[in-house]
Design a protein around this motif. Structure first.
Motif, PDB file in Angstrom:
ATOM      1  N   MET A  68     -90.218 -58.286   8.961  1.00  0.00           N
ATOM      2  CA  MET A  68     -91.099 -59.046  10.040  1.00  0.00           C
ATOM      3  C   MET A  68     -91.253 -60.623   9.789  1.00  0.00           C
ATOM      4  N   PRO A  69     -90.902 -61.292  10.590  1.00  0.00           N
ATOM      5  CA  PRO A  69     -90.847 -62.792  10.396  1.00  0.00           C
ATOM      6  C   PRO A  69     -92.086 -63.471  10.679  1.00  0.00           C
ATOM      7  N   THR A  70     -92.282 -64.464  10.163  1.00  0.00           N
ATOM      8  CA  THR A  70     -93.574 -65.219  10.188  1.00  0.00           C
ATOM      9  C   THR A  70     -93.229 -66.748   9.803  1.00  0.00           C
ATOM     10  N   TYR A  71     -94.203 -67.468   9.814  1.00  0.00           N
ATOM     11  CA  TYR A  71     -94.225 -68.912   9.479  1.00  0.00           C
ATOM     12  C   TYR A  71     -95.464 -68.815   8.415  1.00  0.00           C
ATOM     13  N   ALA A  72     -94.721 -69.619   7.230  1.00  0.00           N
ATOM     14  CA  ALA A  72     -95.839 -69.631   6.059  1.00  0.00           C
ATOM     15  C   ALA A  72     -96.049 -70.652   5.271  1.00  0.00           C
ATOM     16  N   VAL A  86     -89.684 -78.036  -7.968  1.00  0.00           N
ATOM     17  CA  VAL A  86     -90.833 -76.830  -8.454  1.00  0.00           C
ATOM     18  C   VAL A  86     -92.340 -77.130  -8.454  1.00  0.00           C
ATOM     19  N   GLY A  87     -93.036 -76.548  -7.621  1.00  0.00           N
ATOM     20  CA  GLY A  87     -94.251 -76.904  -7.653  1.00  0.00           C
ATOM     21  C   GLY A  87     -94.794 -77.330  -6.274  1.00  0.00           C
ATOM     22  N   ASN A  88     -93.732 -77.925  -5.460  1.00  0.00           N
ATOM     23  CA  ASN A  88     -94.164 -78.352  -4.183  1.00  0.00           C
ATOM     24  C   ASN A  88     -94.714 -77.318  -3.206  1.00  0.00           C
ATOM     25  N   ILE A  89     -95.740 -77.793  -2.438  1.00  0.00           N
ATOM     26  CA  ILE A  89     -96.027 -76.871  -1.255  1.00  0.00           C
ATOM     27  C   ILE A  89     -95.337 -77.157   0.097  1.00  0.00           C
ATOM     28  N   VAL A  90     -94.743 -76.142   0.324  1.00  0.00           N
ATOM     29  CA  VAL A  90     -93.955 -76.144   1.510  1.00  0.00           C
ATOM     30  C   VAL A  90     -94.373 -75.311   2.924  1.00  0.00           C
ATOM     31  N   ALA A  91     -94.099 -75.724   3.966  1.00  0.00           N
ATOM     32  CA  ALA A  91     -93.972 -74.628   5.267  1.00  0.00           C
ATOM     33  C   ALA A  91     -92.653 -74.238   5.471  1.00  0.00           C
ATOM     34  N   SER A  92     -92.465 -72.871   5.661  1.00  0.00           N
ATOM     35  CA  SER A  92     -91.118 -72.476   6.079  1.00  0.00           C
ATOM     36  C   SER A  92     -91.108 -71.301   6.816  1.00  0.00           C
ATOM     37  N   GLU A  93     -90.142 -70.999   7.511  1.00  0.00           N
ATOM     38  CA  GLU A  93     -90.090 -69.810   8.232  1.00  0.00           C
ATOM     39  C   GLU A  93     -89.754 -68.911   7.195  1.00  0.00           C
ATOM     40  N   ALA A  94     -90.402 -67.695   7.196  1.00  0.00           N
ATOM     41  CA  ALA A  94     -90.635 -66.670   6.102  1.00  0.00           C
ATOM     42  C   ALA A  94     -90.538 -65.333   6.840  1.00  0.00           C
ATOM     43  N   THR A  95     -90.824 -64.258   5.893  1.00  0.00           N
ATOM     44  CA  THR A  95     -91.019 -63.075   6.481  1.00  0.00           C
ATOM     45  C   THR A  95     -92.329 -62.504   5.671  1.00  0.00           C
ATOM     46  N   TRP A  96     -92.656 -61.289   6.001  1.00  0.00           N
ATOM     47  CA  TRP A  96     -93.947 -60.597   5.451  1.00  0.00           C
ATOM     48  C   TRP A  96     -93.392 -60.325   4.059  1.00  0.00           C
ATOM     49  N   THR A 101     -86.316 -66.734  -0.229  1.00  0.00           N
ATOM     50  CA  THR A 101     -85.575 -67.802  -0.211  1.00  0.00           C
ATOM     51  C   THR A 101     -85.360 -68.598   0.920  1.00  0.00           C
ATOM     52  N   ALA A 102     -85.050 -69.803   0.964  1.00  0.00           N
ATOM     53  CA  ALA A 102     -84.830 -70.511   2.080  1.00  0.00           C
ATOM     54  C   ALA A 102     -83.933 -71.964   1.921  1.00  0.00           C
ATOM     55  N   PRO A 103     -83.193 -72.135   2.816  1.00  0.00           N
ATOM     56  CA  PRO A 103     -82.344 -73.439   2.593  1.00  0.00           C
ATOM     57  C   PRO A 103     -83.484 -74.457   2.322  1.00  0.00           C
ATOM     58  N   ALA A 104     -83.049 -75.466   1.251  1.00  0.00           N
ATOM     59  CA  ALA A 104     -84.072 -76.386   1.064  1.00  0.00           C
ATOM     60  C   ALA A 104     -84.166 -77.665   2.227  1.00  0.00           C
ATOM     61  N   ARG A 105     -82.982 -77.606   3.007  1.00  0.00           N
ATOM     62  CA  ARG A 105     -83.050 -78.633   4.126  1.00  0.00           C
ATOM     63  C   ARG A 105     -83.925 -78.202   5.139  1.00  0.00           C
TER      64      ARG A 105
END
Length: 334
Positions: A68-72, A86-96, A101-105
């Motif tokens: 299930m996709p989400t935004y996280a 490492v340690g950065n807080i990011v917003a990303s397209e994600a799944t439940w 993993t996600a492309p850094a860009r």
């Protein structure tokens, strides 16, 4: 580190239920070159999640067997990119999931704030959607009447509060007397109409004796139809969502279209939040000021545990949330 994931067992033909999801162990993902490994902290729960199961929208359709996709909001655990640490807080397209993993860009580094969840609510999807839709499409002026459906929800609550800051009269639409009272007493709306009581068009006419200049629509269907009946000439209708239509195979559209638009010369425009990303900085500055001065209150509805994500979405579609609904998958970084 253990990874779990919730997948779609089968696509719902009508009302979404727990049987449409499966929680299972999943392999621990590995970040390839240019990717980051992310620990999911908070997931956004939105009515749009349900619409993705009905076919392609502004994103690809979700199919049976998919996670299930989400935004996280996530913490970077490993990075194969010089631009993300490492340690950065990011917003990303994600799944439940616990880990992805996600492309850094394609991830967005987030600023430090006192309360991390605010990056998903008042300074995130909910606040931005409310601000951009109201300001860029509605163009409110002091003294106008703004009508808002799903007024106790994640977006509607901010729409009404922003409109009040700008000097408008604000009328909400919500489900149930208790929720309507909360919208008035806690969010500061001038009035709120209970759509479950029946006679909605008459109730809206009484709550908007001088008509409505702006209608911010989150629900579609019969509520949109009734709202259009109280619009003033040259009014602006902002189409943000259609939650009443997502959980059924028999959607009901307004019967007064297109006639009422022609007769009243209404502007009716749909949008998604990314359309106005170029104004995000302006939005955040305004929202931070209004929150700091107490003119905008932040209400969040956080459900604990990845395993409870299906019920969180099912409940949201049933209208049992107040404010922005999130699922906490992991603790905030210490």
């Amino acid at each position: 580190m253990q990874n779990r994931q919730i997948t779609i067992t089968e696509l719902p033909k009508d009302t979404l239920g727990p049987e449409h999801f499966t929680l299972q162990d999943a392999p621990m993902p590995k970040a390839a070159e240019g990717e980051v490994l992310l620990r999911v902290i908070l997931m956004s729960i939105d009515a749009a999640n349900r619409s993705w199961m009905k076919g392609a929208t502004y994103r690809a359709a979700v199919n049976a067997g998919d996670a299930m996709p989400t935004y996280a909001l996530c913490e970077v655990m490993e990075s194969n990119s010089p631009h993300i640490s490492v340690g950065n807080i990011v917003a990303s397209e994600a799944t439940w999931s616990n880990y992805i993993t996600a492309p850094a860009r394609r991830v967005q580094k987030m600023p430090k704030v006192e309360t991390l969840s605010h990056l998903m609510s008042v300074y995130g999807i909910a606040g931005k959607t409310a601000f951009h839709g109201l300001m860029s499409i509605g163009k409110p002026m002091a003294g106008e009447t703004v009508l808002v459906s799903a007024a106790a929800g994640s977006v509607g609550g901010y729409v009404g509060q922003i409109a009040k800051v700008l000097g408008c009269r604000v009328v909400g639409i919500a489900g149930g007397a208790e929720k309507c009272k909360w919208v008035v007493d806690e969010l500061g709306f001038d009035a709120c109409v209970d759509y479950r009581e029946g006679g909605l068009s008459r109730a809206l006419g009484a709550a908007c004796p001088n008509g409505a200049d702006i209608y911010f629509d989150n629900v579609g269907g019969k509520i949109l139809e009734s709202a259009l009946n109280v619009m003033n000439e040259k009014g602006r209708v902002i189409c943000c969502g259609a939650i009443s239509q997502y959980d059924t195979e028999n959607p009901a559209g307004p019967r007064n279209l297109p006639g009422v638009i022609v007769i009243k010369r209404l502007l009716m425009e749909g949008f998604i939040v990314m359309d106005f990303a170029h104004n995000d900085a302006k939005c955040i500055r305004a929202m931070q000021h209004w929150v700091s001065t107490g003119q905008v209150k932040v209400f969040e509805d956080i459900v604990e545990g990845l395993e409870n994500a299906p019920q969180a979405l099912i409940g949201l579609l049933g209208g049992n949330n107040k404010g922005k609904r999130l699922v906490r998958v992991a603790a905030d970084p210490s």
